[in-house]
Write an enzyme that holds these catalytic residues in place. Sequence first.
Site, PDB file in Angstrom:
ATOM      1  N   SER A   5       0.809  -1.237   0.000  1.00  0.00           N
ATOM      2  CA  SER A   5       0.000   0.000   0.000  1.00  0.00           C
ATOM      3  C   SER A   5       0.826   1.263   0.000  1.00  0.00           C
ATOM      4  O   SER A   5       1.595   1.511   0.944  1.00  0.00           O
ATOM      5  CB  SER A   5      -0.847   0.075   1.271  1.00  0.00           C
ATOM      6  OG  SER A   5      -1.988  -0.673   1.133  1.00  0.00           O
ATOM      7  N   HIS A  38      -2.480   0.708  -5.057  1.00  0.00           N
ATOM      8  CA  HIS A  38      -1.940  -0.529  -5.634  1.00  0.00           C
ATOM      9  C   HIS A  38      -2.128  -0.465  -7.148  1.00  0.00           C
ATOM     10  O   HIS A  38      -3.237  -0.673  -7.652  1.00  0.00           O
ATOM     11  CB  HIS A  38      -2.677  -1.748  -5.079  1.00  0.00           C
ATOM     12  CG  HIS A  38      -2.364  -2.043  -3.646  1.00  0.00           C
ATOM     13  ND1 HIS A  38      -1.435  -2.978  -3.260  1.00  0.00           N
ATOM     14  CD2 HIS A  38      -2.843  -1.505  -2.511  1.00  0.00           C
ATOM     15  CE1 HIS A  38      -1.364  -3.019  -1.945  1.00  0.00           C
ATOM     16  NE2 HIS A  38      -2.206  -2.138  -1.459  1.00  0.00           N
ATOM     17  N   HIS A  60      -5.759  -8.629  -1.963  1.00  0.00           N
ATOM     18  CA  HIS A  60      -5.871  -9.047  -0.567  1.00  0.00           C
ATOM     19  C   HIS A  60      -7.036 -10.012  -0.379  1.00  0.00           C
ATOM     20  O   HIS A  60      -8.006  -9.986  -1.133  1.00  0.00           O
ATOM     21  CB  HIS A  60      -6.149  -7.826   0.330  1.00  0.00           C
ATOM     22  CG  HIS A  60      -5.117  -6.758   0.232  1.00  0.00           C
ATOM     23  ND1 HIS A  60      -5.146  -5.787  -0.737  1.00  0.00           N
ATOM     24  CD2 HIS A  60      -4.021  -6.503   0.996  1.00  0.00           C
ATOM     25  CE1 HIS A  60      -4.112  -4.970  -0.577  1.00  0.00           C
ATOM     26  NE2 HIS A  60      -3.413  -5.379   0.463  1.00  0.00           N
ATOM     27  N   TYR A  62      -9.134  -9.592   1.911  1.00  0.00           N
ATOM     28  CA  TYR A  62     -10.298  -8.783   2.279  1.00  0.00           C
ATOM     29  C   TYR A  62     -11.027  -8.202   1.072  1.00  0.00           C
ATOM     30  O   TYR A  62     -12.142  -7.702   1.205  1.00  0.00           O
ATOM     31  CB  TYR A  62      -9.931  -7.679   3.279  1.00  0.00           C
ATOM     32  CG  TYR A  62      -9.044  -6.552   2.775  1.00  0.00           C
ATOM     33  CD1 TYR A  62      -9.525  -5.603   1.891  1.00  0.00           C
ATOM     34  CD2 TYR A  62      -7.740  -6.421   3.223  1.00  0.00           C
ATOM     35  CE1 TYR A  62      -8.714  -4.562   1.436  1.00  0.00           C
ATOM     36  CE2 TYR A  62      -6.925  -5.391   2.785  1.00  0.00           C
ATOM     37  CZ  TYR A  62      -7.419  -4.463   1.892  1.00  0.00           C
ATOM     38  OH  TYR A  62      -6.629  -3.449   1.453  1.00  0.00           O
ATOM     39  N   GLU A  63     -10.410  -8.282  -0.112  1.00  0.00           N
ATOM     40  CA  GLU A  63     -11.117  -7.863  -1.333  1.00  0.00           C
ATOM     41  C   GLU A  63     -11.987  -9.009  -1.856  1.00  0.00           C
ATOM     42  O   GLU A  63     -12.618  -8.875  -2.900  1.00  0.00           O
ATOM     43  CB  GLU A  63     -10.118  -7.466  -2.415  1.00  0.00           C
ATOM     44  CG  GLU A  63      -9.287  -6.244  -2.092  1.00  0.00           C
ATOM     45  CD  GLU A  63      -8.185  -6.030  -3.134  1.00  0.00           C
ATOM     46  OE1 GLU A  63      -8.516  -5.658  -4.273  1.00  0.00           O
ATOM     47  OE2 GLU A  63      -7.007  -6.255  -2.807  1.00  0.00           O
ATOM     48  N   ALA A  90       2.400  -1.913   4.360  1.00  0.00           N
ATOM     49  CA  ALA A  90       2.161  -0.834   5.326  1.00  0.00           C
ATOM     50  C   ALA A  90       1.546  -1.497   6.554  1.00  0.00           C
ATOM     51  O   ALA A  90       0.730  -2.409   6.423  1.00  0.00           O
ATOM     52  CB  ALA A  90       1.192   0.178   4.733  1.00  0.00           C
ATOM     53  N   MET A 180      -2.600  -6.430   6.927  1.00  0.00           N
ATOM     54  CA  MET A 180      -3.618  -7.314   6.337  1.00  0.00           C
ATOM     55  C   MET A 180      -3.091  -8.071   5.124  1.00  0.00           C
ATOM     56  O   MET A 180      -3.857  -8.420   4.231  1.00  0.00           O
ATOM     57  CB  MET A 180      -4.835  -6.486   5.906  1.00  0.00           C
ATOM     58  CG  MET A 180      -5.479  -5.694   7.022  1.00  0.00           C
ATOM     59  SD  MET A 180      -6.841  -4.699   6.395  1.00  0.00           S
ATOM     60  CE  MET A 180      -7.054  -3.544   7.748  1.00  0.00           C
ATOM     61  N   SER A 181      -1.793  -8.321   5.081  1.00  0.00           N
ATOM     62  CA  SER A 181      -1.249  -8.947   3.860  1.00  0.00           C
ATOM     63  C   SER A 181      -0.003  -9.752   4.195  1.00  0.00           C
ATOM     64  O   SER A 181       0.212 -10.146   5.332  1.00  0.00           O
ATOM     65  CB  SER A 181      -0.894  -7.851   2.846  1.00  0.00           C
ATOM     66  OG  SER A 181       0.163  -7.056   3.347  1.00  0.00           O
ATOM     67  N   ASN A 204       1.360   4.078  10.722  1.00  0.00           N
ATOM     68  CA  ASN A 204       0.472   4.634  11.766  1.00  0.00           C
ATOM     69  C   ASN A 204       0.696   3.835  13.035  1.00  0.00           C
ATOM     70  O   ASN A 204       1.246   2.726  12.994  1.00  0.00           O
ATOM     71  CB  ASN A 204      -0.999   4.499  11.335  1.00  0.00           C
ATOM     72  CG  ASN A 204      -1.360   3.061  11.021  1.00  0.00           C
ATOM     73  OD1 ASN A 204      -1.062   2.548   9.930  1.00  0.00           O
ATOM     74  ND2 ASN A 204      -1.988   2.384  11.974  1.00  0.00           N
ATOM     75  N   HIS A 216      -7.248   4.919   5.565  1.00  0.00           N
ATOM     76  CA  HIS A 216      -6.331   4.499   4.500  1.00  0.00           C
ATOM     77  C   HIS A 216      -5.566   5.703   3.926  1.00  0.00           C
ATOM     78  O   HIS A 216      -4.401   5.583   3.547  1.00  0.00           O
ATOM     79  CB  HIS A 216      -7.107   3.777   3.400  1.00  0.00           C
ATOM     80  CG  HIS A 216      -6.228   3.127   2.371  1.00  0.00           C
ATOM     81  ND1 HIS A 216      -5.376   2.077   2.658  1.00  0.00           N
ATOM     82  CD2 HIS A 216      -6.029   3.400   1.057  1.00  0.00           C
ATOM     83  CE1 HIS A 216      -4.708   1.725   1.564  1.00  0.00           C
ATOM     84  NE2 HIS A 216      -5.086   2.517   0.580  1.00  0.00           N
TER      85      HIS A 216
HETATM   86  N1  HPA Z   1      -3.826  -2.251  10.724  1.00  0.00           N
HETATM   87  C1  HPA Z   1      -3.958  -3.095   9.682  1.00  0.00           C
HETATM   88  N2  HPA Z   1      -3.447  -2.840   8.488  1.00  0.00           N
HETATM   89  C2  HPA Z   1      -2.753  -1.703   8.335  1.00  0.00           C
HETATM   90  C3  HPA Z   1      -2.585  -0.788   9.381  1.00  0.00           C
HETATM   91  C4  HPA Z   1      -3.140  -1.086  10.636  1.00  0.00           C
HETATM   92  O1  HPA Z   1      -3.027  -0.321  11.630  1.00  0.00           O
HETATM   93  N3  HPA Z   1      -1.847   0.243   8.872  1.00  0.00           N
HETATM   94  C5  HPA Z   1      -1.582  -0.057   7.583  1.00  0.00           C
HETATM   95  N4  HPA Z   1      -2.129  -1.228   7.243  1.00  0.00           N
END
Ligand code: HPA
Length: 243
Positions: A5, A38, A60, A62-63, A90, A180-181, A204, A216
């Site tokens: 990401s 992406h 992903h 989740y998609e 990320a 998430m990946s 973050n 995001h």
């Molecule tokens: N959680 C899950 N996925 C992420 C995060 C997060 O805090 N930051 C970037 N991708």
Amino acid sequence: MILGSGLGAAGRMAEDRGGVVVPYDRVPHLPCPAVCGHAGRLILGNGELDGTLLLQGRVHLYEGHSLERTTFAVRVLQQLGVRNLLVTNAAGGINDVFCVGDLMLLNGHWTFLNAYPPPGGNCRVPSTKLWSNRLRHVAQSVDSSLSVHEGVYAMMQGPNYETPAEVQMLKTLGVDAVGMSTVPESLAASAAGMDVLGVSCITNLASGLTDQPLHHSEVSRVAAEVETEFVRWLFAVLSRLQL
Ligand code: HPA
């Protein structure tokens, strides 16, 4: 190299250096990413990046993609003879010493997937061998103005960010960063005999660890801020692998 990401700058720089761009939709069966940040392009490196393939973007779970589809790109890389895989993502920082903009090299992971390890043959990955010590040592030998930590990554299925309660649970379990990946592709790559280096960019602090709302666009903003130094570091790691 799989670029996560907002971390696609390496792909653009490889293109600027004369790399050949192949959109994912030109590769039969390769799923195209729908998530912002992406791009869905394969770049064949040129010059100092000769011998490097950069995948700008991933799909992903989740998609709504299956494990087979999320790991398909790795099977393409396997057919092309790739031996080392650098996987970037990320992630939200959980470890108290991590700051936004830091990097974390994965030295372990948690996943809460109910299909594990991913399909693609009977080959189970010895989990002690998944995150290559050799590649981590190479990566640690490259200087960067970014802080480069090591730690344990937890893959949550998403698409929602974690709740503060889940982040507290992960912290208790010894997790350093959450995303998430990365885990499905890395397992598939390792099962295919590749050495894998996982790199998280801490975009973050994880949910509940700060008052800042998690979005995001914030992840993309921080990724954009560190991209120049992140790419310099990634390319320096690559050049040491090619020695
Ligand atoms: N959680 C899950 N996925 C992420 C995060 C997060 O805090 N930051 C970037 N991708």
